[in-house]
Design an enzyme around this catalytic site. Structure first.
Site, short mmCIF file in Angstrom:
data_model
loop_
_atom_site.label_atom_id
_atom_site.label_comp_id
_atom_site.label_asym_id
_atom_site.label_seq_id
_atom_site.Cartn_x
_atom_site.Cartn_y
_atom_site.Cartn_z
CE LYS A 98 -0.67 -0.55 4.90
NZ LYS A 98 -1.63 -0.70 6.13
NE ARG A 148 -7.34 -0.26 11.07
CZ ARG A 148 -5.59 -0.11 10.09
NH1 ARG A 148 -4.65 1.23 10.66
NH2 ARG A 148 -5.38 -1.48 10.06
CG HIS A 189 -4.14 -5.28 11.82
ND1 HIS A 189 -2.60 -5.25 11.20
CD2 HIS A 189 -3.35 -3.38 12.22
CE1 HIS A 189 -1.81 -4.04 11.35
NE2 HIS A 189 -2.74 -3.00 11.54
NE ARG A 200 -2.64 -8.12 7.79
CZ ARG A 200 -3.27 -8.47 8.72
NH1 ARG A 200 -3.66 -9.27 9.22
NH2 ARG A 200 -3.48 -7.92 10.34
CE1 TYR A 257 11.92 32.19 2.62
CE2 TYR A 257 11.72 29.50 3.10
CZ TYR A 257 11.12 30.76 2.27
OH TYR A 257 10.89 30.60 0.91
CB CYS A 267 12.48 26.18 1.92
SG CYS A 267 14.23 27.20 2.54
CG MET A 268 7.42 23.83 -0.55
SD MET A 268 6.58 24.51 -1.47
CE MET A 268 5.73 25.77 -0.46
CG ASP A 269 10.54 24.13 -3.82
OD1 ASP A 269 10.14 23.76 -3.43
OD2 ASP A 269 10.33 25.91 -3.63
C1 LIG Z 1 -0.13 -2.17 7.03
C2 LIG Z 1 -0.60 -3.32 7.02
C3 LIG Z 1 -0.18 -3.83 7.80
C4 LIG Z 1 1.11 -4.11 7.37
O1 LIG Z 1 2.07 -3.85 8.70
P1 LIG Z 1 3.34 -3.09 8.90
O2 LIG Z 1 4.01 -3.04 10.53
O3 LIG Z 1 4.16 -2.30 7.86
O4 LIG Z 1 4.22 -4.50 8.67
C5 LIG Z 1 -0.66 -5.14 7.42
N1 LIG Z 1 -2.29 -5.43 7.91
C6 LIG Z 1 -2.59 -4.69 7.80
C7 LIG Z 1 -4.39 -4.91 7.61
C8 LIG Z 1 -2.03 -3.08 7.36
O5 LIG Z 1 -3.21 -1.65 7.35
#
Ligand SMILES: *Cc1c(COP(=O)(O)O)cnc(C)c1O
Length: 483
Positions: free
Chosen positions: A140, A238, A267, A323, A367, A415-417
């Site tokens: 992601k 969540r 999770h 995961r 700045y 700064c920004m850039d």
């Molecule tokens: C982002 C996410 C992960 C990965 O988590 P890490 O801590 O980056 O390994 C696993 N499961 C779910 C549901 C997530 O949203």
């Protein structure tokens, strides 16, 4: 006819009908202001006038044509209608040659991603899994800023078998890159996105009956099944069906023939924390949810729960799949894991010096002029990376960069850039006496000599986690180069 004004016939004299560049600009501007029509109409009118000037005078006097062109450039109305292709503007740059100028030569700051580190980290994790346990690469947020397509391909090549994303568009990007592995969206998308799920063969996480039925109906209409993973809330609060309501939930939606429960997951909220009580409570609830499903005659499918921290720390919760997110990219989710696995960060960030100066003692820099020069022995160097590139402004005057093997203090507000750092030519750790020059490479993230600038050290300064720091660099406007 006397064309002189008050008898003056000096260099100010004009040929009748001559229109100077200034006249053309003024005329175009006055007309643009006077006409209350749409900007497009204004632009057309003034462009027509400018073309009339050019046609009337252009061939006889090249200067007048140029004058009209200048007018066309400066007038706000005309800019709108200015030719955009290099062909129309009379210039002859070859677009192919322009496109071949490498990204790191266009602007001197860039991100490098080492795909062999992605391979190494995938293999390190794979080696910890029992045979048959699946490995989901969580890609992601453009693979935490590392490039979703490149990372997904490398991870799948190195032992991953599943992909996790946050949004349907992230999934579509992978499908369009011809990646065929199963993809799970780690949340429940809006019902309006259901055709995209089916069209691109992407699985949603589900936790409401409304969504489940809408998804199943849509699939049924096409004569296909509606595969999904059930999200279980075991305490993070969540998303997900409460752990003690999953059997009831499956009973509610179970009548639909198209629905296919492919997996069940939860999770962890605290897998990266030293105390493990909350983790244990969540695990216990998840096990309860699984047994209530089985008791109700529902096969939970692929069971998964562990994020990076849990994968490394708690093999007991690997279940059927893990995961892998942050550790795929080479970061340790918590201090406990430092000695448990060998990970290699895949991302580094570099810039080249764009300006060097000595600043008189006590003169300010950047700045607010909050930093004051320590005098002529130090050089102030500018690099073209700022908070729009992921170098967070909160790091101002706190972060250090690597130059010529030594650690240099960033000075003044970021700064920004762009931002500045100082080079003390006698600083310790330098590989040689440092004479910074325009074009020299500076390491923002990465190693040089014995020293290293890490994402983790930035995290400490910012009180955040590596996820946020590398996503900020990797999803910024900086080019990303693969090594
Ligand atoms: C982002 C996410 C992960 C990965 O988590 P890490 O801590 O980056 O390994 C696993 N499961 C779910 C549901 C997530 O949203």
């Amino acid at each position: 006819m006397d064309s002189s004004i008050n008898g003056f016939t000096g260099f100010g004299r004009r040929n009748p009908g001559f229109v100077s560049a200034k006249d053309a600009i003024r005329k175009a501007e006055i007309e643009a202001q006077a006409t209350q029509h749409s900007p497009v109409q204004q632009a057309r009118q003034t462009l027509a006038q400018a073309q009339a000037f050019t046609q009337g005078l252009g061939s006889a006097a090249g200067g007048a044509g140029a004058a009209a062109r200048t007018a066309a450039h400066r007038s706000p109305a005309l800019k709108f209608a200015a030719p955009v292709s290099s062909k129309d503007s009379g210039l002859s740059f070859d677009p192919d040659k322009l496109a071949r100028i490498p990204e790191e030569d266009r602007r001197w700051s860039w991100v490098e991603v080492d795909l062999s580190a992605i391979r190494h980290n995938t293999q390190q994790v794979r080696a910890r899994l029992a045979p048959g346990t699946r490995l989901m690469a969580v890609v992601k947020a453009d693979a935490y800023g590392h490039g979703a397509v490149q990372v997904a391909k490398m991870a799948l090549n190195s032992g991953a078998d599943y992909l996790g994303v946050a949004t349907i568009d992230e999934a579509i990007e992978l499908r369009e890159a011809l990646i065929g592995a199963p993809i799970l969206v780690l949340s429940q998308p809006p019902e309006t996105a259901i055709p995209l799920l089916l069209g691109y063969k992407v699985m949603p996480s589900i936790y409401t009956a409304d969504f489940a039925i809408a998804y199943a109906e849509a699939a049924d209409a096409f004569g296909i099944t509606a595969p999904f993973h059930l999200a279980v809330n075991t305490g993070m609060n969540r998303i997900g069906v409460r752990w003690d309501q999953v059997a009831e939930f499956m009973h509610q939606i179970g009548f639909h023939r198209a629905l296919e429960l492919v997996g069940t997951f939860t999770h962890f909220a605290t897998a990266d924390e030293a105390q493990t009580l909350d983790f244990q409570i969540q695990t216990k609830r998840f096990l309860e949810a699984l047994s209530s499903l089985r008791m109700a005659g529902v096969d939970p499918g692929i069971v998964h729960a562990a994020n990076s921290a849990a994968i490394i720390r708690f093999p007991d919760v690997h279940f059927d799949m893990v995961r892998l997110g942050i550790s795929l990219y080479g970061y340790y989710p918590c201090p406990e894991t430092l000695t448990m696995i060998d990970l290699r960060p895949a991302m580094s960030v570099y810039a080249r010096i764009t300006d060097v100066r000595t600043v008189p003692l006590s003169d300010g820099v950047s700045y607010g002029l909050h930093y004051r020069s320590r005098g002529a022995s130090t050089k102030i160097c500018t690099i073209p990376i700022g908070y729009a590139d992921g170098l967070r402004r909160a790091l101002s005057s706190r972060v250090r960069f690597l130059f010529n093997g030594g650690l240099m203090n960033q000075v003044g507000n970021i700064c920004m850039d762009q931002c500045m750092f100082e080079v003390d030519p006698y600083a310790r750790g330098l590989l040689s006496r440092a004479e910074p020059m325009i074009g020299d490479v500076v390491t923002i993230i990465g190693g040089d000599g014995d020293n290293v600038c890490t994402v983790e050290s930035m995290c400490e300064l910012l009180d955040t986690i590596p996820h946020e720091v590398c996503i900020a660099f990797g999803t910024s406007r900086m080019p990303r180069l693969y090594r």
